[in-house]
Design a protein around this motif. Structure first.
Motif, PDB file in Angstrom:
ATOM      1  N   LEU A   1       2.584   9.342   9.742  1.00  0.00           N
ATOM      2  CA  LEU A   1       2.844   7.913   9.888  1.00  0.00           C
ATOM      3  C   LEU A   1       3.567   7.362   8.665  1.00  0.00           C
ATOM      4  CD1 LEU A   1      -0.539   6.776  11.464  1.00  0.00           C
ATOM      5  CD2 LEU A   1       1.668   6.977  12.623  1.00  0.00           C
ATOM      6  N   GLU A   2       3.211   7.868   7.494  1.00  0.00           N
ATOM      7  CA  GLU A   2       3.907   7.440   6.278  1.00  0.00           C
ATOM      8  C   GLU A   2       5.386   7.822   6.337  1.00  0.00           C
ATOM      9  OE1 GLU A   2       3.491   7.950   1.401  1.00  0.00           O
ATOM     10  OE2 GLU A   2       2.360   9.251   2.764  1.00  0.00           O
ATOM     11  N   VAL A   3       5.667   9.025   6.800  1.00  0.00           N
ATOM     12  CA  VAL A   3       7.058   9.479   6.919  1.00  0.00           C
ATOM     13  C   VAL A   3       7.800   8.662   7.978  1.00  0.00           C
ATOM     14  CG1 VAL A   3       8.543  11.433   7.520  1.00  0.00           C
ATOM     15  CG2 VAL A   3       6.522  11.797   6.100  1.00  0.00           C
ATOM     16  N   LEU A   4       7.128   8.310   9.063  1.00  0.00           N
ATOM     17  CA  LEU A   4       7.770   7.482  10.081  1.00  0.00           C
ATOM     18  C   LEU A   4       8.133   6.112   9.512  1.00  0.00           C
ATOM     19  CD1 LEU A   4       5.703   8.290  13.310  1.00  0.00           C
ATOM     20  CD2 LEU A   4       7.870   9.279  12.538  1.00  0.00           C
ATOM     21  N   SER A   5       7.274   5.566   8.668  1.00  0.00           N
ATOM     22  CA  SER A   5       7.606   4.301   8.018  1.00  0.00           C
ATOM     23  C   SER A   5       8.839   4.459   7.139  1.00  0.00           C
ATOM     24  CB  SER A   5       6.415   3.804   7.186  1.00  0.00           C
ATOM     25  OG  SER A   5       6.733   2.588   6.532  1.00  0.00           O
ATOM     26  N   TRP A   6       8.946   5.621   6.472  1.00  0.00           N
ATOM     27  CA  TRP A   6      10.134   5.878   5.645  1.00  0.00           C
ATOM     28  C   TRP A   6      11.407   5.911   6.484  1.00  0.00           C
ATOM     29  CZ3 TRP A   6       7.768  10.573   2.594  1.00  0.00           C
ATOM     30  CH2 TRP A   6       6.841  10.085   1.665  1.00  0.00           C
ATOM     31  N   GLN A   7      11.305   6.372   7.727  1.00  0.00           N
ATOM     32  CA  GLN A   7      12.499   6.396   8.576  1.00  0.00           C
ATOM     33  C   GLN A   7      13.045   4.982   8.749  1.00  0.00           C
ATOM     34  OE1 GLN A   7      13.526   9.609   9.188  1.00  0.00           O
ATOM     35  NE2 GLN A   7      11.665   9.796   7.959  1.00  0.00           N
ATOM     36  N   PHE A   8      12.136   4.033   8.872  1.00  0.00           N
ATOM     37  CA  PHE A   8      12.560   2.642   9.054  1.00  0.00           C
ATOM     38  C   PHE A   8      13.048   2.041   7.736  1.00  0.00           C
ATOM     39  CE2 PHE A   8      10.294   3.413  12.908  1.00  0.00           C
ATOM     40  CZ  PHE A   8      10.847   2.557  13.844  1.00  0.00           C
ATOM     41  N   SER A   9      12.367   2.324   6.638  1.00  0.00           N
ATOM     42  CA  SER A   9      12.794   1.728   5.364  1.00  0.00           C
ATOM     43  C   SER A   9      14.126   2.301   4.903  1.00  0.00           C
ATOM     44  CB  SER A   9      11.719   1.957   4.288  1.00  0.00           C
ATOM     45  OG  SER A   9      11.497   3.340   4.075  1.00  0.00           O
ATOM     46  N   SER A  10      14.372   3.597   5.129  1.00  0.00           N
ATOM     47  CA  SER A  10      15.619   4.206   4.670  1.00  0.00           C
ATOM     48  C   SER A  10      16.778   3.951   5.623  1.00  0.00           C
ATOM     49  CB  SER A  10      15.437   5.717   4.478  1.00  0.00           C
ATOM     50  OG  SER A  10      15.124   6.352   5.704  1.00  0.00           O
ATOM     51  N   TYR A  11      16.494   3.881   6.925  1.00  0.00           N
ATOM     52  CA  TYR A  11      17.568   3.781   7.920  1.00  0.00           C
ATOM     53  C   TYR A  11      17.892   2.340   8.280  1.00  0.00           C
ATOM     54  CZ  TYR A  11      20.380   5.210  11.967  1.00  0.00           C
ATOM     55  OH  TYR A  11      21.415   5.417  12.846  1.00  0.00           O
ATOM     56  N   VAL A  12      16.868   1.481   8.347  1.00  0.00           N
ATOM     57  CA  VAL A  12      17.111   0.088   8.751  1.00  0.00           C
ATOM     58  C   VAL A  12      16.544  -0.917   7.761  1.00  0.00           C
ATOM     59  CG1 VAL A  12      17.364   0.582  11.193  1.00  0.00           C
ATOM     60  CG2 VAL A  12      15.086   0.180  10.288  1.00  0.00           C
ATOM     61  N   GLY A  13      16.195  -0.464   6.553  1.00  0.00           N
ATOM     62  CA  GLY A  13      15.941  -1.394   5.464  1.00  0.00           C
ATOM     63  C   GLY A  13      14.585  -2.047   5.393  1.00  0.00           C
ATOM     64  N   ARG A  14      13.669  -1.705   6.295  1.00  0.00           N
ATOM     65  CA  ARG A  14      12.323  -2.291   6.234  1.00  0.00           C
ATOM     66  C   ARG A  14      11.328  -1.320   6.844  1.00  0.00           C
ATOM     67  NH1 ARG A  14      10.453  -7.526   5.536  1.00  0.00           N
ATOM     68  NH2 ARG A  14       8.324  -7.894   6.240  1.00  0.00           N
TER      69      ARG A  14
ATOM     70  N   VAL B   1       0.840  -1.199   0.000  1.00  0.00           N
ATOM     71  CA  VAL B   1       0.000   0.000   0.000  1.00  0.00           C
ATOM     72  C   VAL B   1       0.874   1.247   0.000  1.00  0.00           C
ATOM     73  CG1 VAL B   1      -1.793   1.273   1.219  1.00  0.00           C
ATOM     74  CG2 VAL B   1      -1.789  -1.224   1.276  1.00  0.00           C
ATOM     75  N   GLN B   2       0.551   2.180  -0.884  1.00  0.00           N
ATOM     76  CA  GLN B   2       1.239   3.464  -0.912  1.00  0.00           C
ATOM     77  C   GLN B   2       0.521   4.442   0.011  1.00  0.00           C
ATOM     78  OE1 GLN B   2       1.129   4.454  -5.100  1.00  0.00           O
ATOM     79  NE2 GLN B   2       3.302   3.993  -5.312  1.00  0.00           N
ATOM     80  N   GLY B   3       1.314   5.292   0.679  1.00  0.00           N
ATOM     81  CA  GLY B   3       0.740   6.320   1.526  1.00  0.00           C
ATOM     82  C   GLY B   3       0.304   7.529   0.718  1.00  0.00           C
ATOM     83  N   PRO B   4      -0.381   8.489   1.376  1.00  0.00           N
ATOM     84  CA  PRO B   4      -0.901   9.651   0.656  1.00  0.00           C
ATOM     85  C   PRO B   4       0.185  10.507   0.023  1.00  0.00           C
ATOM     86  CG  PRO B   4      -1.111   9.913   3.054  1.00  0.00           C
ATOM     87  CD  PRO B   4      -0.729   8.498   2.797  1.00  0.00           C
ATOM     88  N   LEU B   5       1.329  10.652   0.687  1.00  0.00           N
ATOM     89  CA  LEU B   5       2.399  11.469   0.116  1.00  0.00           C
ATOM     90  C   LEU B   5       2.968  10.831  -1.139  1.00  0.00           C
ATOM     91  CD1 LEU B   5       4.402  12.755   3.227  1.00  0.00           C
ATOM     92  CD2 LEU B   5       3.245  14.140   1.511  1.00  0.00           C
ATOM     93  N   GLU B   6       3.246   9.540  -1.062  1.00  0.00           N
ATOM     94  CA  GLU B   6       3.832   8.853  -2.217  1.00  0.00           C
ATOM     95  C   GLU B   6       2.861   8.838  -3.390  1.00  0.00           C
ATOM     96  OE1 GLU B   6       6.282   4.744  -3.239  1.00  0.00           O
ATOM     97  OE2 GLU B   6       5.654   5.197  -1.197  1.00  0.00           O
ATOM     98  N   LYS B   7       1.569   8.670  -3.102  1.00  0.00           N
ATOM     99  CA  LYS B   7       0.579   8.705  -4.175  1.00  0.00           C
ATOM    100  C   LYS B   7       0.567  10.056  -4.875  1.00  0.00           C
ATOM    101  CE  LYS B   7      -2.717   5.249  -2.444  1.00  0.00           C
ATOM    102  NZ  LYS B   7      -4.072   5.028  -1.887  1.00  0.00           N
ATOM    103  N   SER B   8       0.672  11.131  -4.081  1.00  0.00           N
ATOM    104  CA  SER B   8       0.654  12.473  -4.665  1.00  0.00           C
ATOM    105  C   SER B   8       1.859  12.709  -5.559  1.00  0.00           C
ATOM    106  CB  SER B   8       0.610  13.534  -3.555  1.00  0.00           C
ATOM    107  OG  SER B   8       1.832  13.556  -2.828  1.00  0.00           O
TER     108      SER B   8
END
Length: 750
Positions: free
Chosen positions: A496-509, A123-130
């Protein structure tokens, strides 16, 4: 499967993202040929350790040499040529700065992990969709189509100007021929007929002059409309995508396409300018009453120059925002007296400008926070020339690599009155200025970085990064330095979408929807619909969580640090549920097989992780046991996977046993974590003759005791030393049950 093998299996849209960050700084050929070796080296540690980086660079060149030997035997001429070129490039580029290639490779591996994580999220978040709006993509195609059409129109007008020039030369020749005749010859019928022909030619010249001026006017109008509307929107969209990428979002592309559009428009405008200059030459040789050139040409030339000024000013951009190489995942946070890098590009790529534009960098010290007197200067090389040689794609750019911010001493003495949040909410920007001199035009250019936060101590980094996140999430204004005087609320769904990005960019998931729901509940309470809920800056980063001595962001940042340093492989594999409340935890476990457990982050201890397992009593009741959280101190002594393997619990007077059987929902423990065990229990060494300098090595066994009246371990899995050699001897002569009983008795009766 290696990380590179996983990358190669991605869909084309993700492969295009991977392609964007491999260039001559770190060629993809090397990434492909040395994939396994590259992934087993600690590039991140080397990026902060020059000695380690030097060794890794030498080993990298050795690996390239070995590949050269291999392909030489295979007589692969093309690959031999490329590898020789790459080896020469790597040695020349990084011989004096080996840490730089460590930073680059570390960043590339991290971006690969982020893209792999993004590809696995359904699922894409609202920011990524925009950012992936189909209308935006359609506009990009329209811009490229219109730019191409404008370029063709300008070239066609060149042919019209050439025809006009030829026609006027013929007119000049015939007119001068008549003028050279004797007066008596001018009265002949033939000459009179020639005069009528000249008059017709003059009429044609007048018509053609008007036609060329009209065509030039239409080209100028098309360029003006394109620049004012679609191209401006494209540039603003790119800058917004850059903002989002800086806080962990999808990689931003499209700058090369913008460069192509800007360059073609500049070439078209200069072409029109030359056409107007040619018309001026024609005017000096021939003019007449009603001549359109002296009337229209000055206005058209003024408009062309105006468009060139605006085009150049908009083309001067910060391609890569300021970032310390030691903290590549935290751009725009700069520490005093620590070097940072920043890269600028001129989107108008003209060969005449190569090495002709010198860029100067300064810090903007506008007062932006109430009652703040902090001022900074830049140390290091702050003037450099733009060139086309350092970029893999030949763009006209400049990269500052040795800038350091230094705080100036303030006579006001207000520094001591600044609270911890005031420093990390104070925004500055790095400003850049240069001058372009081309074809008689002199254009002053200025641009600035996105707002940066200056820190003097690394302990300020987490809150400074929170400020960067909040700013770039909440506004697309690139220069609102007073933003934190009255910070706006943010939409919780976007946060919340940005917080998920913190995990994907910093720790890979990244985080899944259940994990994000838990964070939403922690921020807003149990009953919350967070689609349109507005969250304040204070609640995110300044107010303590209920009943706790820390803020939400400090808690989350400590978890990121824990994952990065101690449980990264387990997190990437998806075996750490992490964000789950105690109540939800029990709901998930209550119907599971005894010994089923899950891993979650502590809500009361900063940077702690615990595990809870389910057990069934003889009367059918279900009980849950949670061990006291492990923090970085304990995890530095023993890897978490080994703790899960070796953990023992003592139930009343029974012998120690490992209660952890299945990772939720039903994965056998060894199947989940086996590949992460440091060694197998039966692989401990036997005693050596010399005893190793008088000592024997020891192992640590995590043990807890559960009393009859308690559902939780009585003490926090103390790590108990036992020599591997002693353990090996005991295993040869005693059964495991006897050994564990002896360990238990020694522990609790000595």
């Amino acid at each position: 499967m290696s990380q590179w093998s996983q990358v190669q299996q991605l869909e084309i849209k993700f492969l295009e993202q991977v392609d964007q960050f491999y260039d001559d700084n770190f060629p993809m050929e090397i990434r492909h040929l040395l994939a396994q070796w590259i992934e087993t080296q600690d590039w991140e540690a080397a990026s902060n350790n020059e000695a380690m980086a030097t060794i890794l660079l030498q080993n990298l060149l050795i690996q390239v040499d070995e590949q050269l030997d291999r392909v030489s035997q295979e007589k692969n001429l093309l690959l031999i040529h490329n590898l020789k070129r790459i080896r020469k490039l790597l040695q020349g580029k990084y011989h004096g700065n080996p840490m730089h290639i460590a930073v680059i490779i570390s960043n590339c591996l991290r971006e690969e992990r982020r893209i792999l994580a993004a590809a696995s999220m359904p699922v894409q978040g609202p920011l990524e969709k925009s950012l992936q709006n189909s209308m935006v993509s359609e506009r990009q195609q329209n811009v490229e189509h219109k730019v191409s059409a404008i370029k063709n129109s300008a070239q066609m007008t060149d042919q019209d100007v050439k025809y006009l020039e030829d026609l006027q030369e013929e007119f000049d020749f015939r007119y001068k021929t008549i003028q050279s005749l004797e007066q008596s010859d001018k009265n002949s019928a033939l000459i009179k007929q020639e005069m009528l022909t000249l008059q017709a030619m003059l009429n044609t010249l007048d018509y053609k002059r008007k036609e060329v001026l009209n065509k030039i006017g239409r080209v100028i109008h098309e360029i003006d409309m394109l620049m004012s509307n679609m191209l401006t929107e494209e540039l603003l969209d790119w800058k917004r995508r850059q903002q989002i990428a800086c806080i962990g979002g999808p990689l931003h592309g499209g700058l090369d396409q913008l460069q192509n559009c800007f360059t073609l428009l500049a070439e078209s405008l200069f072409q029109v300018r030359r056409q107007l200059e040619k018309l001026d030459e024609l005017l000096t040789r021939l003019t007449y009453d009603g001549d359109p050139i002296p009337v229209q040409r000055p206005q058209l030339l003024e408009k062309v120059n105006f468009l060139l000024y605006n085009l150049f000013r908009n083309s001067f951009v910060v391609e890569r925002q300021p970032c310390m190489p030691t903290h590549p995942q935290r751009p725009m946070v700069l520490k005093t007296l620590i070097q940072f890098t920043v890269k600028l590009r001129l989107l108008i790529k003209l060969p005449e400008l190569n090495y002709q534009i010198r860029v100067k960098a300064t810090i903007d010290n506008k007062c932006n926070v109430l009652h703040s007197n902090r001022r900074f200067v830049l140390c290091g090389t702050h003037v450099k020339a733009m060139n086309m040689d350092e970029s893999a794609n030949g763009s006209l750019s400049v990269e500052f690599r040795h800038l350091q911010p230094k705080e100036m001493k303030s006579s006001a003495g207000s520094k001591g009155n600044e609270g911890p949040h005031m420093v990390t909410e104070e925004l500055h920007s790095i400003s850049f200025e240069t001058q372009v001199c081309l074809y008689g035009l002199t254009i002053n250019l200025e641009t600035s970085s996105l707002p940066v936060v200056m820190i003097s101590n690394v302990s300020q980094l987490p809150n400074a990064w929170a400020s960067i996140i909040w700013y770039n999430l909440s506004t697309n204004d690139p220069q609102n330095l007073s933003f934190f005087n009255n910070p706006p609320a943010a939409t919780l769904s976007q946060l919340l979408e940005v917080l998920s990005w913190q995990f994907s960019s910093y720790v890979g998931r990244g985080l899944n929807s259940e994990q994000l729901n838990m964070l939403a509940e922690k921020l807003m309470g149990q009953q919350v619909s967070y689609n349109d809920y507005q969250l304040s800056w204070a609640k995110f980063c300044k107010e303590h969580l209920p009943g706790k001595s820390f803020t939400f962001w400090v808690w989350l940042e400590a978890i990121l640090d824990l994952i990065k340093k101690h449980i990264l492989p387990l997190w990437i594999d998806g075996y750490v549920m992490g964000f789950v409340s105690k109540e939800k935890e029990r709901i998930l476990l209550k119907d599971k097989t005894p010994g089923t457990f899950l891993l979650r982050f502590s809500e009361s201890n900063l940077g702690g992780i615990t595990f809870t397992w389910v057990d069934h009593l003889e009367n059918g009741d279900v009980t849950f046991h949670s061990v006291e959280p492990y923090n970085k101190g304990r995890l530095s002594a023993l890897p978490f996977a080994d703790i899960l393997r070796d953990y023992k619990v003592i139930m009343a007077d029974n012998v120690p046993e490992n209660p952890l059987k299945y990772l939720y929902p039903d994965i056998p423990k060894d199947k989940a974590f086996g590949k992460h065990y440091s060694c197998q229990p039966n692989e401990v060494s036997k005693p050596s003759d010399g005893g190793g300098k008088g000592y024997v090595p020891s192992v640590f066994i995590p043990v807890s005791k559960i009393l009859n009246d308690s559902t939780d371990p009585h003490s926090p899995s103390d790590l108990l030393p036992m020599s591997p050699s002693v353990y090996a001897v005991l295993r040869e002569h005693l059964s495991p049950t006897v050994i564990e009983t002896a360990v238990c008795w020694k522990l609790f009766h000595s």
